[in-house]
Design an enzyme around this catalytic site. Sequence first.
Site, PDB file in Angstrom:
ATOM      1  N   GLN A 273       0.768  -1.254   0.000  1.00 51.80           N
ATOM      2  CA  GLN A 273       0.000   0.000   0.000  1.00 51.80           C
ATOM      3  C   GLN A 273       0.798   1.304   0.000  1.00 51.80           C
ATOM      4  OE1 GLN A 273      -3.355   2.332   2.683  1.00 51.80           O
ATOM      5  NE2 GLN A 273      -2.936   0.245   3.197  1.00 51.80           N
TER       6      GLN A 273
ATOM      7  N   GLU B 279       1.372  -1.344   8.189  1.00 50.39           N
ATOM      8  CA  GLU B 279       0.566  -0.220   8.670  1.00 50.39           C
ATOM      9  C   GLU B 279       0.478  -0.088  10.202  1.00 50.39           C
ATOM     10  OE1 GLU B 279      -1.364   2.312   7.101  1.00 50.39           O
ATOM     11  OE2 GLU B 279      -1.697   2.923   9.159  1.00 50.39           O
TER      12      GLU B 279
ATOM     13  N   ASP C  81       0.648   3.713   5.972  1.00 49.46           N
ATOM     14  CA  ASP C  81       0.886   3.358   4.574  1.00 49.46           C
ATOM     15  C   ASP C  81       0.579   4.521   3.637  1.00 49.46           C
ATOM     16  OD1 ASP C  81       1.845   0.819   4.810  1.00 49.46           O
ATOM     17  OD2 ASP C  81      -0.105  -0.126   4.752  1.00 49.46           O
TER      18      ASP C  81
ATOM     19  N   GLY D  70      -7.747  20.021  19.105  1.00 46.43           N
ATOM     20  CA  GLY D  70      -7.365  21.432  19.057  1.00 46.43           C
ATOM     21  C   GLY D  70      -7.794  22.181  20.306  1.00 46.43           C
ATOM     22  N   GLY D  71      -7.785  23.482  20.221  1.00 45.33           N
ATOM     23  CA  GLY D  71      -8.096  24.320  21.376  1.00 45.33           C
ATOM     24  C   GLY D  71      -9.596  24.478  21.624  1.00 45.33           C
TER      25      GLY D  71
END
Length: 494
Positions: free
Chosen positions: A83, A205, A234, A313-314
């Site tokens: 892959q 993977e 991959d 995130g924030g």
Amino acid sequence: MATKSKAKKSKAASRKASARTVKTKSRAVKAKTRAVAAKRRNGNAVAAKRKNGNGLPPPSRKPWGAAGKALEGVRVLDFTHVQSGPTCTQLLAWFGADVIKVERPGSGDITRTQLRDIPGVDSLYFTMLNHNKRSITIDTKHPQGKRVLEALIKVSDVLVENFAPGVLDRMGLTWEYIHKLNPRMIVASVKGFGPGPYEDCKVYENIAQCTGGAASTTGFRDGPPLVTGAQIGDSGTGLHLALGIVAALYQRQRTGRGQRVLCAMQDGVLNLCRVKLRDQQRLKHGPLKEYSQYGEGIPFGDTVPRAGNDSGGGQPGWILKCKGWETDPNAYIYFIAQAPVWGAICDVIGEPGWKTDPEYATPEARLPKLRKIFDRIEQWTMTKTKFEAMEILNKYDIPCGPILSMKELAEDESLRKTGTIVEVDHPTRGKYLTVGNPIKLSDSITEVKRSPLLGEHTDEILKNVLGFKAHEIAEIKASGALGAPQEAGQKNAA
Ligand code: CAO
């Protein structure tokens, strides 16, 4: 007499000397004039270059998409399998490179037969990763096979491989040798690890997900590490490699020489887990307040914990149940309690008082009670389907997204219109769906073409790319170095 002739000689010598001085002076003047002219010419050239955008040709007047493909003229010798590597070379092929996939006679890329859904037909695993390529079968260890390979190396720009460490060298194709055969060749490799204690290890993977920091940070705090369905090891590394190759091609324009490009899967995954290394360093300065374990009063250890469905995130987020969740495993929505739209969130869920209540009004005040807030929001989302909730929340610019199943994605009309989901016809498989090029260029439009049958283009490549004469082709074929090409319509052995 002697004195007179001496004087004559010295007069003659001084005449010669002054003639030489005049000549030298006039040479100097000429050189100066030439230098001035050259400077002027150079100056004009630089000015012209600037005017033309650094030496670029004038902007094409052809309609968008009709000026050839981005990587037209680039030939890629594709030694990839499974892959990671095929993801990279498929992208290059979509951008217009001539990708020649070298496969082992008789069997080819192992994925041709892995996870087969239809007996005797190239698997979806293979077809979905090898579009727009040509296939040649070569036994790379056979002397006549080597002859063909070397000829291919001489006429290619890029060699891409993702063999186990040492395999290419054992084939006799060391970097030094390839570079000698073709100094312009870019040799690009995916390996599991970069130089270090694990450099000789084979990697798939999930190993990359585990060694690159993804698994330790995925899942729930009270559960084991988890791997994700996104093939970040991959396909993620294949994407990284493609960027490295394109950069190397660009640098070659200036240097005239190729170089090695290496992407280690561990590095690729870690790059995608960048925010978790951020959090690792933040831990020294106190708890990670946006992780829900903070609000639950559970102390942090010395490493980044698994954060469940907390937003990376924030802005705090969570996956919430929607109408039908009892029977539909994907009746959920991801909801982000983004600070700028807090007021709208309170109105939508029927808690207008939270807009001014000091316990809820500021992001800092909300952090310790995220669980409670999301439970309340969920009471609202459970009254709507994920699509109804999405529609209402979008009116107020509240960031959210339904959890889409693969079935829903496969049937999504808008993804088909953009070429992200494409239906492809294949001579032995028939019609199947694939993911098209996710990178859209306005002047290099991707056409997704079916994957090649094993060795389908062997003759064509020997003749048209390498210019072998009929008797040479016959000789190479008779040696057994190429195996027997599979005809269109002929099925692989199951
Ligand atoms: N002709 C003759 N021999 C060929 C050939 C050809 N056309 N193509 C491949 N081979 C041979 C190789 O020469 C090698 O033989 P030797 O070991 O005797 O030198 C052999 O096939 C096997 O190659 P491999 O070791 O790369 O393959 P594998 O199936 O054992 O391992 C993988 C697969 C993926 C674990 C390994 O290639 C790897 O670690 N690659 C780098 C990391 C990577 O890309 N992983 C992602 C894979 S996708 O999940």
